[in-house]
Structure formats: structure tokens, C-alpha cells
Design a protein around this motif. Structure first.
Motif, PDB file in Angstrom:
ATOM      1  N   HIS A   1      42.251  44.202  39.123  1.00 43.92           N
ATOM      2  CA  HIS A   1      41.402  44.862  40.117  1.00 43.92           C
ATOM      3  C   HIS A   1      41.881  44.561  41.531  1.00 43.92           C
ATOM      4  CE1 HIS A   1      38.560  45.515  36.871  1.00 43.92           C
ATOM      5  NE2 HIS A   1      38.423  44.218  36.677  1.00 43.92           N
ATOM      6  N   HIS A   2      41.640  45.501  42.408  1.00 36.54           N
ATOM      7  CA  HIS A   2      41.965  45.289  43.820  1.00 36.54           C
ATOM      8  C   HIS A   2      40.810  45.854  44.653  1.00 36.54           C
ATOM      9  CE1 HIS A   2      44.933  45.922  47.406  1.00 36.54           C
ATOM     10  NE2 HIS A   2      44.031  44.984  47.622  1.00 36.54           N
ATOM     11  N   ILE A   3      40.135  44.985  45.353  1.00 35.00           N
ATOM     12  CA  ILE A   3      38.979  45.431  46.127  1.00 35.00           C
ATOM     13  C   ILE A   3      39.171  45.038  47.584  1.00 35.00           C
ATOM     14  CG2 ILE A   3      36.485  45.143  46.480  1.00 35.00           C
ATOM     15  CD1 ILE A   3      36.173  44.678  43.517  1.00 35.00           C
ATOM     16  N   VAL A   4      38.936  45.979  48.465  1.00 36.77           N
ATOM     17  CA  VAL A   4      39.031  45.698  49.899  1.00 36.77           C
ATOM     18  C   VAL A   4      37.682  45.990  50.544  1.00 36.77           C
ATOM     19  CG1 VAL A   4      40.160  46.324  52.070  1.00 36.77           C
ATOM     20  CG2 VAL A   4      41.478  46.325  49.929  1.00 36.77           C
ATOM     21  N   LEU A   5      37.166  45.019  51.254  1.00 34.08           N
ATOM     22  CA  LEU A   5      35.964  45.264  52.054  1.00 34.08           C
ATOM     23  C   LEU A   5      36.413  45.477  53.487  1.00 34.08           C
ATOM     24  CD1 LEU A   5      34.426  44.080  49.597  1.00 34.08           C
ATOM     25  CD2 LEU A   5      32.938  42.909  51.215  1.00 34.08           C
ATOM     26  N   GLU A   6      36.136  46.631  54.027  1.00 31.54           N
ATOM     27  CA  GLU A   6      36.557  46.878  55.397  1.00 31.54           C
ATOM     28  C   GLU A   6      35.703  46.076  56.370  1.00 31.54           C
ATOM     29  OE1 GLU A   6      37.135  50.999  56.225  1.00 31.54           O
ATOM     30  OE2 GLU A   6      38.966  50.993  54.996  1.00 31.54           O
ATOM     31  N   ALA A   7      36.179  46.026  57.610  1.00 30.17           N
ATOM     32  CA  ALA A   7      35.527  45.194  58.618  1.00 30.17           C
ATOM     33  C   ALA A   7      34.023  45.435  58.657  1.00 30.17           C
ATOM     34  CB  ALA A   7      36.137  45.462  59.994  1.00 30.17           C
ATOM     35  N   GLY A   8      33.288  44.367  58.691  1.00 30.32           N
ATOM     36  CA  GLY A   8      31.843  44.447  58.879  1.00 30.32           C
ATOM     37  C   GLY A   8      31.045  44.819  57.644  1.00 30.32           C
ATOM     38  N   VAL A   9      31.727  45.146  56.565  1.00 32.14           N
ATOM     39  CA  VAL A   9      31.006  45.575  55.359  1.00 32.14           C
ATOM     40  C   VAL A   9      30.406  44.363  54.638  1.00 32.14           C
ATOM     41  CG1 VAL A   9      31.400  46.444  53.009  1.00 32.14           C
ATOM     42  CG2 VAL A   9      32.268  47.709  54.987  1.00 32.14           C
ATOM     43  N   GLU A  10      29.254  44.579  54.048  1.00 33.58           N
ATOM     44  CA  GLU A  10      28.595  43.514  53.312  1.00 33.58           C
ATOM     45  C   GLU A  10      28.285  44.016  51.913  1.00 33.58           C
ATOM     46  OE1 GLU A  10      25.510  41.841  55.702  1.00 33.58           O
ATOM     47  OE2 GLU A  10      24.690  40.714  54.003  1.00 33.58           O
ATOM     48  N   MET A  11      28.623  43.224  50.898  1.00 32.04           N
ATOM     49  CA  MET A  11      28.408  43.694  49.529  1.00 32.04           C
ATOM     50  C   MET A  11      28.166  42.522  48.589  1.00 32.04           C
ATOM     51  SD  MET A  11      30.803  46.168  47.156  1.00 32.04           S
ATOM     52  CE  MET A  11      31.902  44.941  46.486  1.00 32.04           C
ATOM     53  N   THR A  12      27.424  42.810  47.526  1.00 33.09           N
ATOM     54  CA  THR A  12      27.307  41.849  46.435  1.00 33.09           C
ATOM     55  C   THR A  12      28.078  42.381  45.241  1.00 33.09           C
ATOM     56  OG1 THR A  12      25.178  40.986  47.140  1.00 33.09           O
ATOM     57  CG2 THR A  12      25.721  40.728  44.813  1.00 33.09           C
ATOM     58  N   LEU A  13      28.970  41.563  44.712  1.00 32.61           N
ATOM     59  CA  LEU A  13      29.778  41.933  43.551  1.00 32.61           C
ATOM     60  C   LEU A  13      29.339  41.071  42.377  1.00 32.61           C
ATOM     61  CD1 LEU A  13      32.285  43.288  42.198  1.00 32.61           C
ATOM     62  CD2 LEU A  13      33.641  41.370  43.105  1.00 32.61           C
ATOM     63  N   ILE A  14      28.905  41.732  41.321  1.00 35.55           N
ATOM     64  CA  ILE A  14      28.546  41.000  40.109  1.00 35.55           C
ATOM     65  C   ILE A  14      29.683  41.182  39.111  1.00 35.55           C
ATOM     66  CG2 ILE A  14      26.896  40.800  38.204  1.00 35.55           C
ATOM     67  CD1 ILE A  14      24.781  42.014  40.152  1.00 35.55           C
ATOM     68  N   LYS A  15      30.280  40.095  38.703  1.00 33.81           N
ATOM     69  CA  LYS A  15      31.377  40.175  37.736  1.00 33.81           C
ATOM     70  C   LYS A  15      30.858  39.700  36.386  1.00 33.81           C
ATOM     71  CE  LYS A  15      34.520  37.676  40.066  1.00 33.81           C
ATOM     72  NZ  LYS A  15      35.872  37.111  40.104  1.00 33.81           N
ATOM     73  N   THR A  16      30.743  40.644  35.480  1.00 36.11           N
ATOM     74  CA  THR A  16      30.225  40.322  34.155  1.00 36.11           C
ATOM     75  C   THR A  16      31.390  40.324  33.178  1.00 36.11           C
ATOM     76  OG1 THR A  16      28.124  41.342  34.731  1.00 36.11           O
ATOM     77  CG2 THR A  16      28.578  41.053  32.379  1.00 36.11           C
ATOM     78  N   CYS A  17      31.787  39.162  32.725  1.00 39.50           N
ATOM     79  CA  CYS A  17      32.961  39.067  31.853  1.00 39.50           C
ATOM     80  C   CYS A  17      32.494  38.708  30.454  1.00 39.50           C
ATOM     81  CB  CYS A  17      33.935  38.034  32.371  1.00 39.50           C
ATOM     82  SG  CYS A  17      34.508  38.447  34.024  1.00 39.50           S
ATOM     83  N   ALA A  18      32.297  39.724  29.649  1.00 39.71           N
ATOM     84  CA  ALA A  18      31.699  39.504  28.337  1.00 39.71           C
ATOM     85  C   ALA A  18      32.480  40.232  27.260  1.00 39.71           C
ATOM     86  CB  ALA A  18      30.244  39.952  28.350  1.00 39.71           C
ATOM     87  N   ALA A  19      33.795  40.144  27.326  1.00 45.44           N
ATOM     88  CA  ALA A  19      34.632  40.740  26.279  1.00 45.44           C
ATOM     89  C   ALA A  19      34.849  39.702  25.190  1.00 45.44           C
ATOM     90  CB  ALA A  19      35.970  41.178  26.860  1.00 45.44           C
ATOM     91  N   SER A  20      34.738  40.148  23.942  1.00 47.88           N
ATOM     92  CA  SER A  20      34.986  39.195  22.853  1.00 47.88           C
ATOM     93  C   SER A  20      36.470  39.143  22.512  1.00 47.88           C
ATOM     94  CB  SER A  20      34.162  39.553  21.628  1.00 47.88           C
ATOM     95  OG  SER A  20      34.528  40.836  21.167  1.00 47.88           O
ATOM     96  N   GLY A  21      37.220  40.153  22.944  1.00 51.27           N
ATOM     97  CA  GLY A  21      38.669  40.094  22.790  1.00 51.27           C
ATOM     98  C   GLY A  21      39.257  39.221  23.884  1.00 51.27           C
ATOM     99  N   ALA A  22      40.403  38.611  23.595  1.00 54.09           N
ATOM    100  CA  ALA A  22      41.056  37.784  24.605  1.00 54.09           C
ATOM    101  C   ALA A  22      41.421  38.658  25.801  1.00 54.09           C
ATOM    102  CB  ALA A  22      42.302  37.139  24.017  1.00 54.09           C
ATOM    103  N   HIS A  23      41.249  38.129  26.996  1.00 55.05           N
ATOM    104  CA  HIS A  23      41.590  38.948  28.154  1.00 55.05           C
ATOM    105  C   HIS A  23      42.102  38.111  29.313  1.00 55.05           C
ATOM    106  CE1 HIS A  23      37.264  38.066  28.127  1.00 55.05           C
ATOM    107  NE2 HIS A  23      37.332  37.984  29.439  1.00 55.05           N
TER     108      HIS A  23
END
Ligand code: ATP
Ligand code: MG
Lengths: 392, 249
Positions: free
Chosen positions: A148-170
């Protein structure tokens, strides 16, 4: 198929970027204990021995109504429509198709393998503050890489929820950039059977990162963060928790790179280990020569619930500037008998009292989630997780 | 009926005899005070009554409302109505005062087969009791004793007592660390709880507390034994003369 195959697969002949990455990867091979960052996690062996397991169902954040993007088995499955059709927030997100990029110099093997094999990932620019959190879900039951590649531009505010629930190896890779004055809150929670996750997060001037990372479960979970405080006045608050039970192997590596003056970082870790679980937390603060007036603290704590559990911690400092305030500490202990007796004397039965104390220990990480609805979901999940899994 | 009946109680800690034959009967409505030099076994007695692990009863018995409680875990004693205000209140980060109070209160009600009180109602109750002890809402929201001053911690123990309304309360040096005004406030809280069904055991080094909480009996504990008992006047005598007279007993 042994999991190690997920790394050693052929790359398409015509794809020169991937092929170049694969060459870099092959030259280094998977990290072993000789690599300082991987000192406690012998990945090839763990991959060889890992068995497929059932994984827990993760925290359900649906009630906070996030924009939700789902990757299943390494490919995008769902959610962009949801983002595009978001009323009022149309202008918040700009998504581009995934394409592999040439590796940076000195890329690690994990990075190179990821680049060589990842077929998909979220390439996102956040151009305006979205009104709701963004959740990225990693699901699926086959081995995969994802980038993944995420860019928050100047002044932006965000909440990122990362849910990592794969049963396969990753093997998940995140490159995240925070523009000037941007603010990012991350809530990440892991359940994966065999999971390697790396994030590099770069903060420009006056940017703020507030990250809470939980390894809730999982046979082998390796979570590595590199936070680059590249602009003056950037601040990173990194709160981490490991909840290891059974034969879990949970390894967190968290490095704060202070490249600029007047930056600060807080690394906190609260780890609970039960049964024969093994927890590792390696925190590191690196302060560059010109990065004066840096304030960095590291505090690593572990609560051991069983004699056979193991915790390895290594707070490190690497300081090249001279006007710097750095503090670090690590404490490892058992459940506090005085506190246990106190709660019992107040009428709370021993089992419940133990659970309360374990939850209270983790609460010191959970409490740093500023948004109440998210915080309550995490709190409730952890309480019931402790009730289900603790041998108490 | 006596609330507490301690007979020839001998207790070892780490294999060492600390209590060496305590006899004490406390009836409903009574307040007993125990005074004694440092290390004489006062806190040991309070812990063994409350049921702490590691206190080995080698001889004798403890009955609470006619029931032998020696084998009961601390929570079961609390359910019966026992309360210990700790000499050294503990801090727990991650649990707020309010959460502790609600958890304890619910646990006690559940043990008695009563329904949990709804949160709003409980909050009102706690606020009222806290106000009487001059503790504000802010303190209720804070984590248990974390960052509290010595006196605030002691006040917090008393808040727990007045909320939980025990039948038998042991106050282990609750007065130590309290300023003069706080002492009076706490004493008022304690006195308001006095009733014919309740009893208290007040451990203290200072006669002053007993000006505010008038005891019916005062006992002197020296080297694990109650060496003298009397009325409130005994405390005055101890204040004037110290424990020298008992040291060679
Ligand atoms: N865990 C322990 N291991 C060994 N000795 C102990 C332990 N706990 C208490 N003791 C000893 O038992 C004796 C009685 O201690 P206790 O705390 O009951 O005294 P106290 O009368 O409450 O004193 P103070 O007035 O200072 O509070 C002391 O000599 C103490 O050192
Ligand atoms: Mg004492």
C-alpha cells in the motif's frame, strides 16, 4: 506447500521492475537471526514450521461507519465504490491503480520480496480531510504479498484502521507519507496466522502521527515500523500492545528516525504473555546529527502470566546530536499480587480480578485512542478476548 | 451475636510466628481500636482477617457472624460484609475509581443475589458520598490512586467503604497521612456509618483519631499479643507513656 514458497516464486519474465526486486531479494535471502532487526525471529524456520490455523474474528468497526476497502488474498475486492460515492467527501480520496515501483537503495529483503510478488495494494492520495475513518481490511486464506502507498496531503487529518485478519500467510508493506501539518491516527489490529507487516511512515513539518498497534493473536506476527520524523515540529506517538497466548510468537520492531530538529517521539509498549507465548519488542530511537532539541521516550513493559512465557525487549538509542532528551525504560513483571488481593478484598472474584488487571494493563495503550467510539470497541474486544483466552 | 470472634489466633508469615494467641470478640455496634508499636502485627491481623494469601493460621480460629472464615478467599469475606481500608492503598493504572467502585458494588450485590444497579443511579449515589468526603468528580474519573497524594488515597479508601457499606470494617492507619481537616471529614464519614448492626476495628498510632471516632474498647498489641484492653482512656495513657511498660512482657 511450505509457506516459504510464498517468497520463492518465479516472477513474470517481462516485468523488469519485479524481476529487479526479486534479484535484490534473492541476493539477501530471508532474514535470519544474524540480521539485528530479526534477532529474535528466525523467519525461515518459523515459516517452515507454521501450520494453518483458525484465526479470531477481528474487531468489527462497522458501527463507526468507516470507508472500508477490502483486500482478499492479496487483491482488491471491495470498497472503492463506497469511497467514490461518499456523500460530502467526494473530494477526499484519489485512488490510482497499483503498479510496482523500482526499489529504493538498500531495500531490505522483505521489502524486495514484497515488491517482487505483490499484485495489488491501495495507492491513495488523501486530498481533503474525510469525515469518517478509512478501514483497510486484509483477509483471505492463501499466502500473499500486498503493498500500500498512502499520502496525506498538507493539513489533512484522517483515521486509518488497519484490520489484518487473513488466515493465509501474508507480507504487507505500507509506505505512508504525511504532508506538512497533516495528522494521521492509526488503529491497527492483527490476528494473522503468519503475518509480516512493515510500515514506513514519513512525517513532514508539523505533521503528527498517533498510532496504536495491537497484536491480538496469531501464530507468528511480525510488525515493523519505521517512523521518519523528517520535518521540524513533527511528532509521533506510538503505542503498542502484544497479547500473546498459546504458542504465539509476536515480534514488534519500532524505530523512530529523527531527521529534523524539534521533533518528538513516544514509544510505549504494553505486552501480556501467557502460556508458552513469546513476545519481542525492540524499540529504537535514532537522532541525526542536525536534529537538535529532540525529545524521545521509550517505555516497554511486560506482564508475564506464565513461567513458560518469554519476553525479549531491547530499547536502543543511537544519538548523533547533542541537545537531545531521551529517556527509556523497560520493566517485566508478573501480575501484581497486592492489586489482586485488593480487588478480591473489594469483593471481586480472583478470576475476574486477574482479567481486570490484565485489561487495565492493556488499557494504558487503548486509552490513547482519542476517538471514543473506536476506543470503546477496542476496549470491549480486549475484555472479552482476555476472558476467553487467559488461563487465569 | 458477635460479629467477629477471634480465638487464640496464631499466624505465621514466611514461617515466622507474627501473631501469637489473639483473642478478640467484637459485637454489632462496637468500635474497637488497636494500638501498638511498629511491627507488632497490627496489619498482619487485618490481612489475616481479610484473607490475604501467605498468612498461615497455625492455631486458633476466626469466626465472622458465626461462620468460620479461615478457609474463605478474600472475595467471599467481602461478600459477607468484611472491608479492609488499606494502610498503604494501592495504585492501579488502567482502572478508574469509578470503575472500581461499580465493579465492587456489582460484585457484592451479585453475591447477595441482587440485581446490578443501573449506572446513572449508581453515579448519583457515588457523587453524593464523594461530596460528603469533599472529593470531586474529577477524582472519581481518575485512575485508581494514580498520582493521588497520601491523604487523598486514604480518603479514597473511606469512599469505597461508605459506598460498599460493609458490616465490619477494619481501618488500618487510615489517619496516617490525613491533615487535620481531612481527619475530621473522614471521621464524620466513619461515624455516619456506625449502627447497631455494624462494627469497626480501627488501627492507629494516634490518640487524636479516637477523639473523633470514639472507641468502645482500646487494645494494645505488642509482639503479636493483645497485652492490655481498656476503654478510650487507655489510648490517652498510651499517648502519654508509650509502650515501654509492655516491652518486656
Ligand atoms: N511478608 C513478610 N515476610 C516477613 N516478615 C513479615 C512479612 N510481613 C510482615 N512481616 C513482619 O511481621 C511483623 C508485623 O508486621 P505488621 O505489618 O503486621 O506490623 P504493624 O503492627 O502493622 O506495624 P506498623 O505500625 O509499622 O504498620 C513485622 O516484624 C514484619 O516485618
Ligand atoms: Mg501496619
Amino acid at each position: 506447500m511450505p509457506l516459504i514458497k510464498m517468497f520463492n516464486i518465479a516472477t513474470p519474465e517481462k516485468d523488469s521492475v519485479r524481476q529487479a526486486a526479486y534479484k535484490v531479494a534473492q541476493a539477501q535471502g530471508l532474514p535470519t537471526r544474524h540480521n539485528e532487526d530479526w534477532h529474535y525471529t528466525e523467519l525461515p524456520t518459523l515459516l517452515r514450521d507454521a501450520k494453518p490455523t483458525q484465526i479470531l474474528s477481528p474487531i468489527d468497526f462497522a458501527s463507526v461507519n468507516p470507508y472500508c476497502i477490502v483486500f482478499r488474498d492479496g487483491v482488491f475486492r471491495d470498497g472503492v465504490k463506497n469511497i467514490e460515492a461518499s456523500e460530502g467527501d467526494e473530494a477526499a480520496f484519489h485512488i490510482t491503480p497499483y503498479a510496482p515501483q523500482p526499489l529504493p537503495e538498500k531495500a531490505t529483503a522483505i521489502n524486495a520480496y514484497n515488491m517482487a510478488h505483490a499484485q495489488d495494494g491501495l495507492c491513495l492520495r488523501v486530498i481533503n480531510t474525510p469525515s469518517r475513518p478509512l478501514e483497510v481490511k486484509t483477509l483471505g486464506d492463501t499466502s500473499h504479498h500486498i503493498r500500500h502507498h498512502i499520502v496525506l496531503e498538507a493539513g489533512v487529518e484522517m483515521t486509518l484502521i488497519k484490520t489484518c485478519a487473513a488466515s493465509g500467510a501474508h507480507n504487507i508493506w505500507w509506505d505512508i507519507e504525511l504532508g506538512q501539518g497533516a495528522r494521521l491516527n492509526i488503529i491497527s489490529h492483527h490476528y494473522g496466522s503468519v503475518a509480516v507487516e512493515t510500515q514506513t511512515i514519513t512525517l513532514a513539518k508539523d505533521a503528527t502521527l498517533h498510532s496504536t498497534d495491537f497484536i491480538m493473536a496469531g501464530d507468528v506476527v511480525r510488525h515493523e515500523s519505521h517512523i521518519h520524523l523528517s520535518g521540524v515540529g513533527a511528532h509521533a506517538y506510538l503505542h503498542n500492545a502484544i497479547l500473546g497466548t498459546g504458542n504465539n510468537h509476536h515480534d514488534m520492531r519500532c524505530v523512530a528516525h529523527h531527521h529534523a530538529a524539534h521533533t518528538s517521539s513516544t514509544i510505549n509498549a504494553h505486552n501480556v504473555l501467557d502460556d508458552t507465548a513469546r513476545g519481542i519488542f525492540q524499540g529504537k530511537v535514532i537522532v541525526a546529527r542536525d536534529a537538535q532539541h529532540v525529545d524521545a521516550t521509550q517505555n516497554i513493559r511486560a506482564m508475564m502470566l506464565s513461567d513458560e512465557a518469554e519476553m525479549d525487549t531491547k530499547p536502543e538509542l543511537e544519538i548523533y546530536a547533542d541537545d537531545v532528551a531521551c529517556a527509556h525504560g523497560a520493566t517485566i513483571g508478573a501480575l501484581d499480587d497486592d492489586a489482586l488481593f485488593f480487588l478480591q478484598a473489594r469483593g471481586v472474584d480472583k478470576k475476574t480480578a486477574k482479567r481486570l488487571l490484565i485489561a487495565a494493563f492493556i488499557e494504558q495503550v487503548v486509552a490513547t485512542i482519542a476517538a471514543e467510539p473506536q476506543r470503546v470497541l477496542v476496549q470491549n474486544y480486549i475484555s472479552s478476548l482476555i476472558a476467553e483466552t487467559s488461563s487465569a | 451475636m458477635s460479629l467477629i470472634e477471634i480465638k487464640d489466633l496464631h499466624v505465621n508469615v514466611n514461617g515466622e510466628p507474627i501473631l501469637r494467641g489473639i483473642n478478640l470478640v467484637i459485637k454489632g455496634g462496637e468500635v474497637h481500636a488497636i494500638m501498638g508499636p511498629n511491627g507488632s502485627g497490627k496489619s498482619t491481623l487485618s490481612y489475616v482477617l481479610a484473607g490475604r494469601d501467605g498468612y498461615e493460621i497455625t492455631k486458633g480460629s476466626i469466626a465472622f457472624m458465626g461462620q468460620d472464615i479461615a478457609a474463605l478467599p478474600p472475595e467471599a469475606r467481602a461478600h459477607l460484609g468484611m472491608f479492609l481500608a488499606f494502610q498503604y492503598p494501592i495504585e492501579v493504572a488502567g482502572i478508574t475509581n469509578m470503575t472500581l467502585l461499580k465493579t465492587s458494588y456489582d460484585a457484592l450485590r451479585k453475591a447477595r443475589g441482587e440485581e446490578a444497579m443501573n449506572s446513572a443511579q449508581f453515579l448519583r449515589l457515588v457523587r453524593e458520598k464523594a461530596a460528603a468526603l469533599q472529593m470531586n468528580d474529577d477524582m472519581l474519573k481518575r485512575q485508581l490512586n494514580v498520582g493521588f497524594s497520601g491523604g487523598e488515597k486514604k480518603r479514597n479508601e473511606i469512599l469505597q467503604m461508605v459506598v460498599l457499606e460493609p458490616r465490619f470494617a477494619i481501618l488500618d492507619e487510615t489517619d496516617s497521612g490525613l491533615d487535620i481537616d481531612a481527619l475530621q471529614i473522614v471521621a464524620e464519614g466513619v461515624n455516619a456509618m456506625r449502627s447497631p448492626e455494624r462494627a469497626m476495628l480501627v488501627i492507629t498510632h494516634y490518640q487524636r483519631l479516637l477523639d473523633f471516632i470514639r472507641p468502645d474498647y482500646v487494645h494494645v498489641l505488642v509482639a503479636g499479643q493483645l497485652v492490655e484492653s481498656g476503654d478510650a482512656a487507655l489510648a490517652l495513657k498510651l499517648e502519654a507513656e508509650g509502650y515501654a511498660a509492655y516491652q518486656n512482657v
